[in-house]
Design an enzyme around this catalytic site. Structure first.
Site, PDB file in Angstrom:
ATOM      1  N   GLU A  37       0.877  -1.170   0.000  1.00  0.00           N
ATOM      2  CA  GLU A  37       0.000   0.000   0.000  1.00  0.00           C
ATOM      3  C   GLU A  37       0.917   1.223   0.000  1.00  0.00           C
ATOM      4  O   GLU A  37       1.814   1.317   0.847  1.00  0.00           O
ATOM      5  CB  GLU A  37      -0.872  -0.002   1.258  1.00  0.00           C
ATOM      6  CG  GLU A  37      -1.813   1.184   1.261  1.00  0.00           C
ATOM      7  CD  GLU A  37      -2.712   1.258   2.486  1.00  0.00           C
ATOM      8  OE1 GLU A  37      -2.718   0.324   3.298  1.00  0.00           O
ATOM      9  OE2 GLU A  37      -3.406   2.293   2.601  1.00  0.00           O
ATOM     10  N   ARG A 262       5.648 -12.847   9.518  1.00  0.00           N
ATOM     11  CA  ARG A 262       6.267 -11.566   9.207  1.00  0.00           C
ATOM     12  C   ARG A 262       7.622 -11.471   9.910  1.00  0.00           C
ATOM     13  O   ARG A 262       7.886 -12.181  10.884  1.00  0.00           O
ATOM     14  CB  ARG A 262       5.364 -10.414   9.610  1.00  0.00           C
ATOM     15  CG  ARG A 262       5.015 -10.395  11.100  1.00  0.00           C
ATOM     16  CD  ARG A 262       4.005  -9.314  11.445  1.00  0.00           C
ATOM     17  NE  ARG A 262       4.564  -7.985  11.339  1.00  0.00           N
ATOM     18  CZ  ARG A 262       4.133  -7.061  10.483  1.00  0.00           C
ATOM     19  NH1 ARG A 262       3.139  -7.329   9.674  1.00  0.00           N
ATOM     20  NH2 ARG A 262       4.678  -5.872  10.438  1.00  0.00           N
ATOM     21  N   LYS A 272       4.576   0.701   9.348  1.00  0.00           N
ATOM     22  CA  LYS A 272       4.586   1.994   8.663  1.00  0.00           C
ATOM     23  C   LYS A 272       3.956   3.086   9.525  1.00  0.00           C
ATOM     24  O   LYS A 272       4.355   4.238   9.446  1.00  0.00           O
ATOM     25  CB  LYS A 272       3.862   1.877   7.316  1.00  0.00           C
ATOM     26  CG  LYS A 272       4.788   1.321   6.231  1.00  0.00           C
ATOM     27  CD  LYS A 272       4.133   1.344   4.868  1.00  0.00           C
ATOM     28  CE  LYS A 272       3.184   0.193   4.709  1.00  0.00           C
ATOM     29  NZ  LYS A 272       2.688   0.023   3.346  1.00  0.00           N
TER      30      LYS A 272
END
Ligand code: ATP
Ligand code: MG
Length: 556
Positions: A37, A262, A272
């Protein structure tokens, strides 16, 4: 995780699945995608996903797309799109196709109308709070919305008017009609579209409604013919929904979602949202601050892309979440730089020494080796003269027992030069040592005594007249704690994360280096020239020290 436990053959459960699907003929070719994104810069966690998706495509002769998941216009910017493209390329990968989820908005909209016509989606007028309450909990089923049984015609009419921009933000949403009592909360009539009057970086103000991640993602995969849609573990519970859409829509292909753990690292927060906060609140100089775990920060710090790829290869791909020791990353960086970086001498905290028996006004050129293990790197000339700088830390007036460097009366070797002996300590009015008066032995040129006598230390040094002043930035962990608290990241910032040394002295050749070029300052660590350098005043970033001093200090 230690080095020994890592995947040696570079295989993992996802690669095994891909191999099996190719062997069985389920897929003729593997197709993956990396779907960021564009709401921030990529971090080292994304590097894991990039290496996995692009790596699989490379290894199995398939394709990997770069797809921007640009469905949330209020947080997305062109700057992020550009930075992400640059970071993927820097890591060494090239996408087969570049796509944007926004390119599929019209298709996705059409499919949503089909769901409505099939009685599988409805417009809900409940506000966010009502929807939240009626969704239920992990232990209690949800309640059907009072708007759930609207007619197809009314739903279609409202959906079209939502698209036309007739309603304000938050007035209503389009939901899939699945099962409000499902044990999986993701299946309790998830939201497909929300109203958002916002400017989109690519579609401008054309759209007043935007698809949710869950609705857009799988369908984008299907449109692109993705075979293996690889994402992180937190999406495992979304997989039934991912499949529900594919089963209920006339999609051109049937991708499958696979989840992996992850990357988490000690002393770091890979989110982020947090990294954006660090930038916006001014805790760092920008997304590419060398202390940031962003790809652009690591690049500016001097981390070579091959070190990052090798680190990712070593940590492997697993199904269970874990935290990787930051030292393991530094180890990979040090290893790569040890192979490639040329050696130079730089004195970070200079202490002047005067060689009293060296003729005034004279100097000579000595030969220094550029890389001890790489003859092809050649040699260079360095200037030796009467006035030199050595490291303040390499001198002690009253040394403890095990200190073998410069002390009054002691003889040491100056690298590539001569043996010198400290004869006298000069102090200022405050009693601080400002200069050492030394002598040298001309017979020890090149660093060895013809009579075979030994010294216990070899020091780096630079010529006072010939060296260039430089700023050196030494970085430490951005967060003090092994596991920083993401909810209060500001409180966890290490106040000593940046040490600026304003008046280091470096060999003149270092002033001519290119930005980002790696170099070892002998006995100090690996450094690279920073973009903040000025003509005649270079700035260097310390990429990593020579040894793992951090682990010792932190006791990890
Ligand atoms: P963040 O939590 O930092 O905001 P994100 O998951 O929202 O990250 P995206 O841009 O959606 O960021 O991520 C793109 C891809 O990178 C996704 O497939 C995501 O699963 C993957 N990814 C993100 N963070 C990590 C991580 N720490 N380790 C491995 N993969 C990651
Ligand atoms: Mg995300």
């Amino acid at each position: 995780m230690s080095i020994a436990e890592t995947t040696e053959a570079g295989r993992d459960f996802i690669r095994d699945i891909v191999q099996a699907d190719l062997d069985s003929g389920k897929h003729a070719k593997v197709a993956t995608r990396f779907p960021p994104e564009p709401n921030g810069y990529l971090h080292i966690g994304h590097a894991k996903s990039i290496c996995l998706n692009f790596g699989i495509a490379q290894e199995f002769g398939g394709t990997c797309n770069l797809r921007f998941d640009d469905t949330n216009p209020t947080k997305e910017e062109q700057e992020y799109i550009d930075a992400i493209e640059a970071d993927v390329r820097w890591l060494g990968f090239e996408w087969s196709n570049l796509h944007f989820a926004s390119d599929y908005f019209e298709t996705l909209y059409g499919w949503a109308e089909q769901l409505i016509k099939a009685g599988k989606a409805y417009i809900d007028d409940q506000n966010q709070e009502e929807m939240r309450v009626n969704r239920g909990t992990l232990t209690e089923p949800g309640k059907n919305s009072p708007f759930r049984e609207r007619s197809v015609d009314e739903n279609l009419d409202l959906f079209r008017r939502m698209r036309a921009g007739e309603f304000p933000n938050g007035a209503r949403v389009l939901r899939a009609k699945i099962d409000m009592s499902s044990g999986n909360i993701n299946l309790r009539d998830p939201v497909l579209y929300r109203i958002l009057h916002a400017h989109h970086p690519r579609t401008g103000t054309e759209w007043k409604i935007y698809p949710s991640y869950d609705y857009a993602h799988g369908q984008s995969d299907a449109i692109e013919g993705i075979t293996h849609s690889i994402c992180t573990l937190e999406f495992e519970d979304h997989r039934p929904l991912y499949d529900w859409f594919l089963e209920n829509l006339p999609v051109p292909s049937r991708p499958r979602q696979y989840e992996f753990a992850r990357l988490n690292m000690t002393y770091t927060l890979l989110s982020k949202r947090v990294l954006n906060g660090l930038v916006k609140q001014g805790f760092v100089s920008g997304w590419d601050d060398p202390r940031m775990p962003t790809i652009s920060g690591l690049r500016r710090r001097g981390v070579p892309p091959e070190a990052l790829r090798e680190f990712i290869r070593r940590i492997g791909v697993a199904k269970a979440n874990s935290v990787v020791d930051y030292g393991m990353f530094e180890f990979a960086v040090r290893e790569a730089l040890n192979r490639t970086a040329q050696r130079r001498m730089a004195v970070l905290k200079p202490l002047k020494i005067v060689i009293e028996n060296y003729p005034e006004g004279q100097s000579e050129q000595l030969e220094a080796v550029n890389h001890p293990d790489d003859e092809a790197a050649g040699t260079r000339k360095i200037t030796f003269g009467r006035e030199l700088y050595v490291e303040q830390d390499d001198f002690m007036e009253n040394p403890p027992k095990k200190f073998f460097r410069l002390t009054p009366g002691a003889e040491v070797r100056l690298r590539y030069a001569y043996f010198v002996t400290c004869r006298e300590v000069v102090k200022n009015a405050a009693g601080e040592v400002v200069e050492l008066r030394c002598t040298y032995d001309p017979a020890t040129k090149g660093g060895n005594a013809p009579d075979g006598r030994k010294v216990k230390a070899t020091l780096h040094w630079v010529s006072a007249a010939d060296s260039v002043e430089a700023e050196v930035r030494v970085y430490n962990q951005l967060f003090s704690a092994v596991a920083p608290d993401a909810t209060d990241f500001a409180a966890g910032i290490n106040p000593q994360s940046l040490e600026v040394i304003a008046d280091a002295r470096v060999e003149p050749s270092l002033a001519e280096m290119n930005t980002g070029e790696a170099i070892q300052f002998e006995r100090q660590g690996y450094f690279c020239r920073d973009k903040d350098s000025q003509p005649g005043k270079p700035v260097f970033n310390r990429t990593v020290g020579l040894r793992d001093t951090w682990a010792k200090v932190a006791g990890t």
